[in-house]
Motif scaffolding. Structure first.
Motif, PDB file in Angstrom:
ATOM      1  N   THR A 133      70.822  47.012  54.352  1.00 40.84           N
ATOM      2  CA  THR A 133      70.793  47.162  55.804  1.00 40.84           C
ATOM      3  C   THR A 133      70.825  48.622  56.239  1.00 40.84           C
ATOM      4  O   THR A 133      70.572  48.922  57.409  1.00 40.84           O
ATOM      5  CB  THR A 133      71.992  46.434  56.440  1.00 40.84           C
ATOM      6  N   LYS A 134      71.121  49.542  55.316  1.00 42.26           N
ATOM      7  CA  LYS A 134      71.227  50.960  55.645  1.00 42.26           C
ATOM      8  C   LYS A 134      70.032  51.774  55.144  1.00 42.26           C
ATOM      9  O   LYS A 134      70.151  52.973  54.919  1.00 42.26           O
ATOM     10  CB  LYS A 134      72.524  51.529  55.057  1.00 42.26           C
ATOM     11  N   PHE A 135      68.885  51.118  54.980  1.00 38.86           N
ATOM     12  CA  PHE A 135      67.659  51.833  54.615  1.00 38.86           C
ATOM     13  C   PHE A 135      66.943  52.326  55.874  1.00 38.86           C
ATOM     14  O   PHE A 135      67.115  51.753  56.961  1.00 38.86           O
ATOM     15  CB  PHE A 135      66.730  50.926  53.807  1.00 38.86           C
ATOM     16  N   PRO A 136      66.101  53.372  55.736  1.00 39.22           N
ATOM     17  CA  PRO A 136      65.443  53.961  56.910  1.00 39.22           C
ATOM     18  C   PRO A 136      64.511  53.014  57.652  1.00 39.22           C
ATOM     19  O   PRO A 136      64.245  53.226  58.845  1.00 39.22           O
ATOM     20  CB  PRO A 136      64.652  55.142  56.312  1.00 39.22           C
ATOM     21  N   ASP A 137      63.992  51.979  56.988  1.00 40.51           N
ATOM     22  CA  ASP A 137      63.031  51.092  57.647  1.00 40.51           C
ATOM     23  C   ASP A 137      63.702  50.002  58.474  1.00 40.51           C
ATOM     24  O   ASP A 137      63.018  49.233  59.156  1.00 40.51           O
ATOM     25  CB  ASP A 137      62.095  50.459  56.618  1.00 40.51           C
ATOM     26  N   VAL A 138      65.027  49.921  58.449  1.00 37.87           N
ATOM     27  CA  VAL A 138      65.730  48.853  59.160  1.00 37.87           C
ATOM     28  C   VAL A 138      66.035  49.302  60.593  1.00 37.87           C
ATOM     29  O   VAL A 138      66.819  50.224  60.825  1.00 37.87           O
ATOM     30  CB  VAL A 138      67.038  48.471  58.434  1.00 37.87           C
ATOM     31  N   LYS A 153      66.391  37.910  55.062  1.00 36.06           N
ATOM     32  CA  LYS A 153      67.088  38.753  54.096  1.00 36.06           C
ATOM     33  C   LYS A 153      66.714  38.382  52.668  1.00 36.06           C
ATOM     34  O   LYS A 153      66.719  39.234  51.777  1.00 36.06           O
ATOM     35  CB  LYS A 153      68.601  38.671  54.302  1.00 36.06           C
ATOM     36  N   ASP A 154      66.358  37.128  52.427  1.00 42.14           N
ATOM     37  CA  ASP A 154      65.932  36.722  51.084  1.00 42.14           C
ATOM     38  C   ASP A 154      64.596  37.363  50.725  1.00 42.14           C
ATOM     39  O   ASP A 154      64.402  37.826  49.590  1.00 42.14           O
ATOM     40  CB  ASP A 154      65.824  35.196  51.013  1.00 42.14           C
ATOM     41  N   GLU A 198      66.678  37.813  59.863  1.00 40.39           N
ATOM     42  CA  GLU A 198      67.832  38.714  59.937  1.00 40.39           C
ATOM     43  C   GLU A 198      67.436  40.185  60.089  1.00 40.39           C
ATOM     44  O   GLU A 198      68.101  40.945  60.777  1.00 40.39           O
ATOM     45  CB  GLU A 198      68.706  38.565  58.682  1.00 40.39           C
ATOM     46  N   TYR A 199      66.344  40.585  59.439  1.00 43.42           N
ATOM     47  CA  TYR A 199      65.961  41.994  59.439  1.00 43.42           C
ATOM     48  C   TYR A 199      64.886  42.289  60.476  1.00 43.42           C
ATOM     49  O   TYR A 199      63.855  41.606  60.548  1.00 43.42           O
ATOM     50  CB  TYR A 199      65.419  42.394  58.068  1.00 43.42           C
ATOM     51  N   ASP A 224      72.382  42.124  45.414  1.00 47.03           N
ATOM     52  CA  ASP A 224      73.170  40.962  45.794  1.00 47.03           C
ATOM     53  C   ASP A 224      72.477  40.204  46.922  1.00 47.03           C
ATOM     54  O   ASP A 224      71.811  40.802  47.770  1.00 47.03           O
ATOM     55  CB  ASP A 224      74.562  41.425  46.241  1.00 47.03           C
ATOM     56  N   LYS A 225      72.648  38.907  46.953  1.00 48.67           N
ATOM     57  CA  LYS A 225      71.991  38.115  47.998  1.00 48.67           C
ATOM     58  C   LYS A 225      72.622  38.327  49.368  1.00 48.67           C
ATOM     59  O   LYS A 225      72.100  37.855  50.372  1.00 48.67           O
ATOM     60  CB  LYS A 225      72.017  36.636  47.630  1.00 48.67           C
ATOM     61  N   ASN A 226      73.739  39.061  49.411  1.00 51.36           N
ATOM     62  CA  ASN A 226      74.376  39.379  50.691  1.00 51.36           C
ATOM     63  C   ASN A 226      74.149  40.838  51.076  1.00 51.36           C
ATOM     64  O   ASN A 226      75.022  41.472  51.682  1.00 51.36           O
ATOM     65  CB  ASN A 226      75.871  39.076  50.615  1.00 51.36           C
ATOM     66  N   ASN A 227      73.014  41.399  50.673  1.00 51.07           N
ATOM     67  CA  ASN A 227      72.534  42.729  51.069  1.00 51.07           C
ATOM     68  C   ASN A 227      73.109  43.884  50.259  1.00 51.07           C
ATOM     69  O   ASN A 227      72.661  45.020  50.401  1.00 51.07           O
ATOM     70  CB  ASN A 227      72.797  43.015  52.559  1.00 51.07           C
TER      71      ASN A 227
END
Length: 402
Positions: free
Chosen positions: A127-132, A159-160, A143-144, A105-108
């Motif tokens: 947003t809940k991946f280890p690289d974030v 984020k895109d 955003e990231y 989804d485009k909203n993560n």
């Protein structure tokens, strides 16, 4: 007169009983929800069904402008309306397995969707991946905040960009509706690392570092192949995710995309050869170069179990391989009289070239090992000069039961 969805259940069942082909029974169940509820549960006869290709109903002039999808059935060579709509008008497929397709989804959000039953299962978001390191929605275009490969140093991306280029593939171990203990595995990030999550997890757990090319579930364990042909096995159902080296890297140096496939001759590794055809925009030094690329062919490596080495073979016999964003599939042509074996049905999954301004989504076709030829799929007839099919199509094995 009422609509089709208002037909009495006994009449719907009478219609279904007149159908001889399994794929026609599947399509009958796809008419609407009331028909699906009225019809009996069907055995999942994979041996009599080819994977379907989930495609946008039209080629689009802008990335992400598609709002509806259909499926191409290789048995009848027709494109059927699926009725799958996208409330965010920007679907992006990054995997399929056990009848479920993965949509970013485009909203993560990351969601598993069964296109035939409309069931959905949410996975932990990007947003809940280890690289974030951090996510800042109030910073458009930045955003990231991502961690580097080593050390505390991090960098920012939109984020895109993260959505389109930093998740290569997601597969699941089993259907999330039939198995409470299903596991999802993702190849993600700048360095193609591995992460996984289980039902109920709120975040993705880091599994391994390395430039991974493909993953499959085989004999209850996870197999991963790297960009050098090295294969590792992970027991991710255990508490410590035990890792074992299955096959070392190839002796010869090749650099492209590998796939792992469970075939009739055992586990094989498929090497996809890509050729860059042309470069557009080089006359302007300030412009971003646009590359056109095309699959040249495939090579097959079979494991020599006595030596623990890959050895190239020239034929896969009666097998048909279906490769791309999906968990790789191998079927025998003996169950399909109108199809020949020793070939690869492939879709465009070359994420390296899918950057903004670079044309992608058209490298789709059928490769024949017998004569080395490549032909278009009837539903994907775009050529190099035309616009891409976006989002790129994905193979999935229809599943009405789960």
């Amino acid at each position: 007169m009422g609509g089709w969805c208002e037909l009495p259940g006994d009449l719907v069942r009478t219609i279904e009983e007149k159908l001889d082909l399994y794929q026609d029974k599947v399509k009958c169940s796809c008419v609407c929800r009331s028909w699906r509820l009225a019809l009996p549960k069907m055995p999942h006869q994979k041996q009599h069904l080819l994977p379907w290709l989930l495609v946008p109903l039209k080629t689009k002039t802008e990335i992400g402008s598609g709002t509806s999808f259909g499926f191409f059935d290789p048995l009848d060579k027709k494109l059927h309306c699926l009725g799958l709509s996208d409330p965010h008008k920007d679907m992006l497929f990054r995997g399929s397995s056990h009848g479920w397709v993965v949509n970013l989804d485009k909203n993560n959000s990351i969601c598993l969707i069964n296109p035939l039953t409309a069931a959905q299962v949410e996975l932990p978001p990007r947003t809940k991946f280890p690289d974030v390191a951090n996510y800042r929605p109030n910073k458009p275009g930045r955003e990231y905040g991502l961690r580097g490969e080593t050390g505390p140093r991090f960098f920012t991306l939109s984020k895109d960009h993260i959505r389109k280029h930093f998740i290569q593939k997601v597969i699941v171990s089993s259907s999330p509706q039939s198995d409470e203990d299903f596991v999802a595995v993702a190849i993600y990030g700048q360095f193609s690392e591995l992460a996984y999550c289980k039902r109920g997890d709120k975040k993705w757990s880091f599994l391994d570092r390395g430039h991974w090319s493909d993953v499959i579930f085989h004999q209850g364990q996870l197999y991963a192949v790297g960009s050098d042909g090295c294969v590792m096995i992970y027991d991710i159902h255990s508490s410590h995710s035990k890792k074992t080296e299955f096959v070392p890297k190839l002796r010869e140096r090749v650099a492209s995309r590998f796939y792992l496939v469970k075939s009739s001759v055992g586990l094989i590794m498929v090497y996809r050869r890509i050729k860059t055809l042309q470069q557009i925009g080089v006359s302007d030094p300030d412009s971003y170069p646009i590359y056109m690329y095309k699959t040249k062919g495939f090579r097959i490596f079979k494991l020599d179990t006595t030596r623990g080495e890959w050895h190239e073979i020239q034929s896969i016999g009666d097998d048909m391989l279906f490769l791309g964003w999906n968990s790789s599939i191998s079927l025998s042509c003996k169950n399909f009289s109108q199809h020949t074996g020793n070939c690869v049905y492939f879709t465009d999954d070359n994420i390296t070239y899918h950057y903004e301004g670079i044309i992608g989504g058209f490298d789709i076709g059928i490769f024949n090992f017998t004569d080395g030829s490549i032909q278009h799929l009837p539903c994907c007839t775009t050529n190099d000069s035309e616009l891409s099919i976006w989002p790129p199509p994905v193979w999935l094995m229809p599943n009405l039961i789960n």
